[in-house]
Design an enzyme around this catalytic site. Structure first.
Site, PDB file in Angstrom:
ATOM      1  N   HIS A 160      -1.334  11.164  24.682  1.00  0.00           N
ATOM      2  CA  HIS A 160      -1.097  11.735  23.343  1.00  0.00           C
ATOM      3  C   HIS A 160      -1.588  10.770  22.253  1.00  0.00           C
ATOM      4  O   HIS A 160      -1.118  10.822  21.115  1.00  0.00           O
ATOM      5  CB  HIS A 160       0.394  12.060  23.121  1.00  0.00           C
ATOM      6  CG  HIS A 160       1.019  12.776  24.273  1.00  0.00           C
ATOM      7  ND1 HIS A 160       0.856  14.120  24.514  1.00  0.00           N
ATOM      8  CD2 HIS A 160       1.790  12.311  25.297  1.00  0.00           C
ATOM      9  CE1 HIS A 160       1.508  14.466  25.613  1.00  0.00           C
ATOM     10  NE2 HIS A 160       2.081  13.384  26.112  1.00  0.00           N
ATOM     11  N   SER A 171     -22.856  -0.324   6.637  1.00  0.00           N
ATOM     12  CA  SER A 171     -22.561   0.560   5.507  1.00  0.00           C
ATOM     13  C   SER A 171     -23.380   0.114   4.306  1.00  0.00           C
ATOM     14  O   SER A 171     -23.517  -1.083   4.054  1.00  0.00           O
ATOM     15  CB  SER A 171     -21.066   0.517   5.165  1.00  0.00           C
ATOM     16  OG  SER A 171     -20.809   1.143   3.919  1.00  0.00           O
TER      17      SER A 171
END
Length: 488
Positions: free
Chosen positions: A159, A289
């Site tokens: 999960h 970036s």
């Protein structure tokens, strides 16, 4: 002047940025239409071998001398197609123009799908032969990575929440196993691929039965010869005007499975990169970036996820194409397959190039991995604590409740106060746990909780293991291949 440069026209990024020259060349117009000429030659050769007198040796010699479509041949075909609005007839004319002795027998008894369908089967087979060694190389890369890190404890997640521990290598072995399933699936599809052969207009062989004056055995012999010349084990038992489009769907499902596996692998790598545990290769001058200079974004994994999504979508088109083939054939399969068949192989090729690049240079930060394990390990030893307490005579249910309460308290300390996990300190301060106080520190060794991870990796990835056996046929390619270089 506008229009004089390649930069003035749309080009697919698959060929200009991502896939290999060999895959791009395979699906080029010259490759495709040269295969048409091969097929016309195979048909004419086979017909002559079976006694068709209209096919002469001179015709065959001229055909053999012009199997590669030249730029001038393309120009001839373009002019003819503009008049006739039929690409196959245009290329028959262009072939006959350079092989005049054969002009009258090219395509004898055949329908257009003898050329288009059989060439597409040849292209798909050859494309899978390009993909399979690359896939084997990526599997090998991951198996070696798994062996190197087979005993390095790391957090396992269910999960997307920390569960028990596995090892860095055990996770990579799971990745490799998924890819091994893909290898087996693509091998099965490739080896099961058959030829359409010479089946006539609606798959009855009526035209060839006429050529051979009702001799059905020669119709069978013709297809046997065509399969031998084209390198196929046999023809599909039943065809309509085309081979069934179910074949395209089967091929696309196998390749889409590869896309799903790679998407899952790269998704895991992206999460691990966010946690600063593992990174894909990051080059010295690479920029992560344009704005945030510090960033080391997992751009290669992200790219592969996006390409994989596109590959995973292809079976929908092939399923719809199959579903809408009314009766013996509907031509609405033509244009979409011209796009989808090359694209699914170009996508798979680009994905495998990227996966090889990533898997051959994954970087692990073991101290960061250890630190994250230690953050969660106190919670993970609680199951062992319960078993130790029961062995000393305590109630299993009472032990569970005691641990539940103080675990939630420790979790609140981490979440609400931003302080370190103090579960161990709470256990040592709670009288109920006195019987195991002297055992707790020794239990905080992460290697105690990885189960058989190292053995599983060794058995699967090591000498004589499943991976080694399955990719043995590709070992020469693997040993002689450097890590793939990305174009961008």
């Amino acid at each position: 002047m506008a229009g004089s440069s390649i930069y003035d026209h749309y080009q697919t990024s698959l060929t200009s940025r991502y896939c290999s020259p060999e895959m791009s060349t395979l699906f080029s117009q010259r490759s495709r239409h040269s295969k048409w000429r091969e097929l016309w030659l195979f048909l004419a050769e086979s017909q002559r071998e079976l006694g068709v007198g209209a096919v002469t040796e001179e015709a065959l010699d001229q055909m053999r001398a012009h199997l590669k479509v030249t730029d001038d041949d393309f120009k001839t075909a373009q002019v003819e197609e503009k008049k006739r609005r039929h690409d196959v007839m245009a290329h028959i004319y262009a072939f006959g123009a350079v092989a005049p002795a054969a002009a009258g027998i090219i395509h004898y008894g055949a329908t257009s799908c003898y050329i288009t369908d059989n060439s597409e089967l040849m292209l798909m087979r050859d494309a899978m032969d390009i993909l399979l060694p690359k896939l084997a190389k990526a599997i090998w890369n991951l198996s070696q990575f798994a062996l190197k890190w087979k005993a390095e404890p790391t957090l396992a997640y269910t999960h997307l929440q920390p569960a028990q521990l596995i090892t860095v290598g055990k996770r990579a072995a799971q990745w490799a196993q998924d890819l091994l399933f893909d290898l087996e699936s693509i091998e099965d599809v490739r080896n099961g691929l058959k030829f359409r052969g010479a089946q006539g207009t609606t798959g009855t062989q009526a035209s060839f039965l006429e050529i051979f004056r009702g001799d059905t055995s020669k119709c069978d012999d013709l297809n046997q010869l065509l399969c031998q010349k084209s390198g196929f084990p046999g023809c599909y038992e039943v065809s309509t005007q085309t081979y069934t489009r179910k074949v395209d769907l089967i091929v696309s499902n196998a390749l889409a499975g590869l896309g799903a596996s790679v998407h899952k692998i790269c998704g895991d790598i992206r999460h691990l990169a966010a946690w600063k545990e593992i990174e894909e290769p990051f080059e010295k001058d690479q920029i992560g970036s344009s704005a945030m200079a510090y960033k080391r974004n997992p751009m290669r994994s992200e790219r592969l996820c996006s390409l994989s999504r596109e590959l995973m979508s292809k079976p929908v088109n092939f399923a719809n194409t199959l579903a809408t083939q009314w009766m013996e054939r509907s031509l609405d399969d033509s244009a979409i397959r011209r796009v989808d068949i090359p694209e699914m192989f170009l996508l798979a090729d680009a994905i495998l190039i990227g996966l090889d690049n990533i898997s051959s240079g994954l970087v692990v930060y073991p101290q960061r991995v250890k630190a994250r394990v230690q953050e969660e390990l106190p919670f993970m030893i609680t199951e062992t604590l319960i078993m130790r307490l029961v062995a000393k005579g305590e109630s299993r249910q009472e032990a569970h409740e005691q641990i539940r309460v103080i675990s939630h308290q420790a979790s609140s300390t981490v979440k609400n106060k931003g302080e370190p996990n103090d579960l161990v300190a709470r256990i040592k301060a709670t009288e109920f746990f006195r019987p195991i106080w002297d055992e707790i520190d020794d239990l905080l060794r992460s290697e105690l909780y990885i189960g058989r991870s190292a053995d599983i990796v060794e058995r699967f990835c090591g000498v004589g293991g499943m991976i080694q056996r399955k990719i043995m046929a590709y070992q020469s390619f693997i040993e002689n291949s450097a890590a793939s270089e990305l174009m961008v």
